[in-house]
Write a protein that holds these residues in place. Structure first.
Motif, PDB file in Angstrom:
ATOM      1  N   UNK A   1       2.937 -12.826  -8.145  1.00  0.00           N
ATOM      2  CA  UNK A   1       2.512 -13.558  -6.951  1.00  0.00           C
ATOM      3  C   UNK A   1       1.747 -12.614  -6.020  1.00  0.00           C
ATOM      4  N   UNK A   2       1.078 -13.191  -5.025  1.00  0.00           N
ATOM      5  CA  UNK A   2       0.243 -12.398  -4.128  1.00  0.00           C
ATOM      6  C   UNK A   2       1.061 -11.343  -3.393  1.00  0.00           C
ATOM      7  N   UNK A   3       2.218 -11.750  -2.858  1.00  0.00           N
ATOM      8  CA  UNK A   3       3.051 -10.814  -2.096  1.00  0.00           C
ATOM      9  C   UNK A   3       3.617  -9.721  -2.995  1.00  0.00           C
ATOM     10  N   UNK A   4       4.089 -10.103  -4.185  1.00  0.00           N
ATOM     11  CA  UNK A   4       4.641  -9.103  -5.095  1.00  0.00           C
ATOM     12  C   UNK A   4       3.559  -8.121  -5.556  1.00  0.00           C
ATOM     13  N   UNK A   5       2.357  -8.630  -5.813  1.00  0.00           N
ATOM     14  CA  UNK A   5       1.270  -7.744  -6.219  1.00  0.00           C
ATOM     15  C   UNK A   5       0.878  -6.797  -5.091  1.00  0.00           C
ATOM     16  N   UNK A   6       0.917  -7.288  -3.850  1.00  0.00           N
ATOM     17  CA  UNK A   6       0.595  -6.421  -2.714  1.00  0.00           C
ATOM     18  C   UNK A   6       1.631  -5.310  -2.563  1.00  0.00           C
ATOM     19  N   UNK A   7       2.898  -5.657  -2.722  1.00  0.00           N
ATOM     20  CA  UNK A   7       3.957  -4.642  -2.628  1.00  0.00           C
ATOM     21  C   UNK A   7       3.811  -3.619  -3.753  1.00  0.00           C
ATOM     22  N   UNK A   8       3.557  -4.101  -4.968  1.00  0.00           N
ATOM     23  CA  UNK A   8       3.386  -3.184  -6.103  1.00  0.00           C
ATOM     24  C   UNK A   8       2.195  -2.260  -5.882  1.00  0.00           C
ATOM     25  N   UNK A   9       1.118  -2.787  -5.319  1.00  0.00           N
ATOM     26  CA  UNK A   9      -0.076  -1.972  -5.071  1.00  0.00           C
ATOM     27  C   UNK A   9       0.217  -0.855  -4.089  1.00  0.00           C
ATOM     28  N   UNK A  10       0.875  -1.194  -2.993  1.00  0.00           N
ATOM     29  CA  UNK A  10       1.181  -0.181  -1.978  1.00  0.00           C
ATOM     30  C   UNK A  10       2.151   0.859  -2.522  1.00  0.00           C
ATOM     31  N   UNK A  11       3.189   0.393  -3.213  1.00  0.00           N
ATOM     32  CA  UNK A  11       4.238   1.303  -3.689  1.00  0.00           C
ATOM     33  C   UNK A  11       3.718   2.223  -4.788  1.00  0.00           C
ATOM     34  N   UNK A  12       2.832   1.737  -5.652  1.00  0.00           N
ATOM     35  CA  UNK A  12       2.362   2.533  -6.782  1.00  0.00           C
ATOM     36  C   UNK A  12       1.134   3.367  -6.442  1.00  0.00           C
ATOM     37  N   UNK A  13       0.191   2.796  -5.674  1.00  0.00           N
ATOM     38  CA  UNK A  13      -1.092   3.476  -5.494  1.00  0.00           C
ATOM     39  C   UNK A  13      -1.050   4.552  -4.416  1.00  0.00           C
ATOM     40  N   UNK A  14      -0.432   4.257  -3.289  1.00  0.00           N
ATOM     41  CA  UNK A  14      -0.479   5.205  -2.171  1.00  0.00           C
ATOM     42  C   UNK A  14       0.161   6.555  -2.493  1.00  0.00           C
ATOM     43  N   UNK A  15       1.327   6.627  -3.171  1.00  0.00           N
ATOM     44  CA  UNK A  15       1.858   7.960  -3.513  1.00  0.00           C
ATOM     45  C   UNK A  15       0.898   8.786  -4.350  1.00  0.00           C
ATOM     46  N   UNK A  16       0.211   8.162  -5.306  1.00  0.00           N
ATOM     47  CA  UNK A  16      -0.761   8.887  -6.126  1.00  0.00           C
ATOM     48  C   UNK A  16      -1.922   9.391  -5.261  1.00  0.00           C
ATOM     49  N   UNK A  17      -2.356   8.592  -4.324  1.00  0.00           N
ATOM     50  CA  UNK A  17      -3.460   9.004  -3.454  1.00  0.00           C
ATOM     51  C   UNK A  17      -3.082  10.235  -2.643  1.00  0.00           C
ATOM     52  N   UNK A  18      -1.904  10.227  -2.050  1.00  0.00           N
ATOM     53  CA  UNK A  18      -1.482  11.367  -1.228  1.00  0.00           C
ATOM     54  C   UNK A  18      -1.191  12.603  -2.085  1.00  0.00           C
ATOM     55  N   UNK A  19      -0.687  12.389  -3.293  1.00  0.00           N
ATOM     56  CA  UNK A  19      -0.474  13.522  -4.198  1.00  0.00           C
ATOM     57  C   UNK A  19      -1.809  14.163  -4.556  1.00  0.00           C
ATOM     58  N   UNK A  20      -2.820  13.329  -4.863  1.00  0.00           N
ATOM     59  CA  UNK A  20      -4.139  13.863  -5.167  1.00  0.00           C
ATOM     60  C   UNK A  20      -4.754  14.613  -3.999  1.00  0.00           C
ATOM     61  N   UNK A  21      -4.591  14.074  -2.794  1.00  0.00           N
ATOM     62  CA  UNK A  21      -5.102  14.756  -1.603  1.00  0.00           C
ATOM     63  C   UNK A  21      -4.409  16.103  -1.418  1.00  0.00           C
ATOM     64  N   UNK A  22      -3.103  16.123  -1.619  1.00  0.00           N
ATOM     65  CA  UNK A  22      -2.362  17.373  -1.446  1.00  0.00           C
ATOM     66  C   UNK A  22      -2.760  18.426  -2.461  1.00  0.00           C
ATOM     67  N   UNK A  23      -2.927  18.035  -3.723  1.00  0.00           N
ATOM     68  CA  UNK A  23      -3.326  19.010  -4.759  1.00  0.00           C
ATOM     69  C   UNK A  23      -4.736  19.518  -4.480  1.00  0.00           C
ATOM     70  N   UNK A  24      -5.645  18.614  -4.116  1.00  0.00           N
ATOM     71  CA  UNK A  24      -7.026  19.028  -3.846  1.00  0.00           C
ATOM     72  C   UNK A  24      -7.094  19.988  -2.647  1.00  0.00           C
ATOM     73  N   UNK A  25      -6.319  19.735  -1.616  1.00  0.00           N
ATOM     74  CA  UNK A  25      -6.303  20.637  -0.457  1.00  0.00           C
ATOM     75  C   UNK A  25      -5.682  21.976  -0.820  1.00  0.00           C
ATOM     76  N   UNK A  26      -4.694  21.955  -1.687  1.00  0.00           N
ATOM     77  CA  UNK A  26      -4.019  23.207  -2.027  1.00  0.00           C
ATOM     78  C   UNK A  26      -4.930  24.122  -2.838  1.00  0.00           C
ATOM     79  N   UNK A  27      -5.767  23.559  -3.699  1.00  0.00           N
ATOM     80  CA  UNK A  27      -6.644  24.403  -4.520  1.00  0.00           C
ATOM     81  C   UNK A  27      -8.003  24.655  -3.851  1.00  0.00           C
ATOM     82  N   UNK A  28      -8.214  24.048  -2.703  1.00  0.00           N
ATOM     83  CA  UNK A  28      -9.444  24.321  -1.955  1.00  0.00           C
ATOM     84  C   UNK A  28     -10.609  23.429  -2.247  1.00  0.00           C
ATOM     85  N   UNK A  29     -10.382  22.270  -2.890  1.00  0.00           N
ATOM     86  CA  UNK A  29     -11.476  21.335  -3.148  1.00  0.00           C
ATOM     87  C   UNK A  29     -11.839  20.520  -1.916  1.00  0.00           C
ATOM     88  N   UNK A  30     -10.910  20.407  -0.987  1.00  0.00           N
ATOM     89  CA  UNK A  30     -11.165  19.655   0.245  1.00  0.00           C
ATOM     90  C   UNK A  30     -11.073  20.610   1.441  1.00  0.00           C
TER      91      UNK A  30
END
Length: 204
Positions: free
Chosen positions: A175-204
């Motif tokens: 459903x729309x609400x369940x898909x929205x919750x799944x999107x936030x819960x699954x996608x945002x942690x990966x985004x912040x992990x990628x930002x953290x790794x990129x900043x740590x190695x000096x890409x950002x």
């Protein structure tokens, strides 16, 4: 002779237990006009099940392979010649591969957490894992392409977030609400992990 009579009198005071009722026997009524499935019919049913299973795995597997290949090609090219080139294409590729692997593994774990709270998918775990991996790969390619074309930060991630939402909803039939919750819960942690790794190695 007195002892047996006394024992009989003692037994007279005991109320006998009633026998437990037997459970009703349910009989399966078989329509004689319907013939039983033949060996050929059973084989055809098994072939149809295998074909459906193959089709269910076929689409996400192709999407995963094509998207990962595109991401592994575009990422170092963008890092070398793109508008926000870092000059270290192989480092950028390593950061992406690490981020993708950690993000998918964490996404599978968070998917199990979502199932505990009622967002349950009917697909088996292997198919769900393949779909989540394909969804991450496709949304990553969209983010990379948008970053190359738009030349602005954060907007590509927003577009990729929308793509992730529609893919996860389509794959898992949510459903729309369940898909929205799944999107936030699954996608945002990966985004912040990628930002953290990129900043740590000096890409950002």
């Amino acid at each position: 002779m007195t002892e047996p009579v006394g024992q009989i009198q003692e037994y007279d005071d005991i109320i006998p237990l009633e026998p437990e009722p037997e459970p009703p026997v349910t009989r399966v009524v078989v329509d004689p006009s319907i013939p039983p499935p033949s060996a050929k019919g059973k084989l055809r049913m098994l072939e149809e099940c295998e074909q459906r299973e193959h089709e269910a795995y076929h689409v996400p597997a192709i999407m995963l392979g094509v998207a990962l290949l595109a991401a592994f090609v575009i990422t170092p090219i963008n890092a070398a010649f793109g508008p926000m080139a870092s000059g270290e294409p192989w480092l950028a590729l390593g950061v992406y591969a690490m981020t993708y692997t950690i993000g998918v593994a964490l996404g599978l774990l968070l998917n199990e957490v979502c199932s505990i709270f009622g967002i349950v998918t009917e697909a088996p775990w292997k198919l769900t894992a393949l779909r989540i991996a394909a969804t991450f790969a496709v949304s990553d390619v969209v983010a990379i392409l948008c970053a190359v074309l738009l030349k602005t930060p954060f907007i590509p991630e927003g577009v990729a977030l929308i793509v992730f939402y529609f893919l996860i909803r389509w794959f898992e039939d949510l459903e729309m609400q369940d898909a929205a919750v799944m999107t936030i819960v699954l996608y945002l942690p990966k985004f912040f992990i990628g930002m953290g790794i990129a900043m740590k190695v000096g890409l950002i």
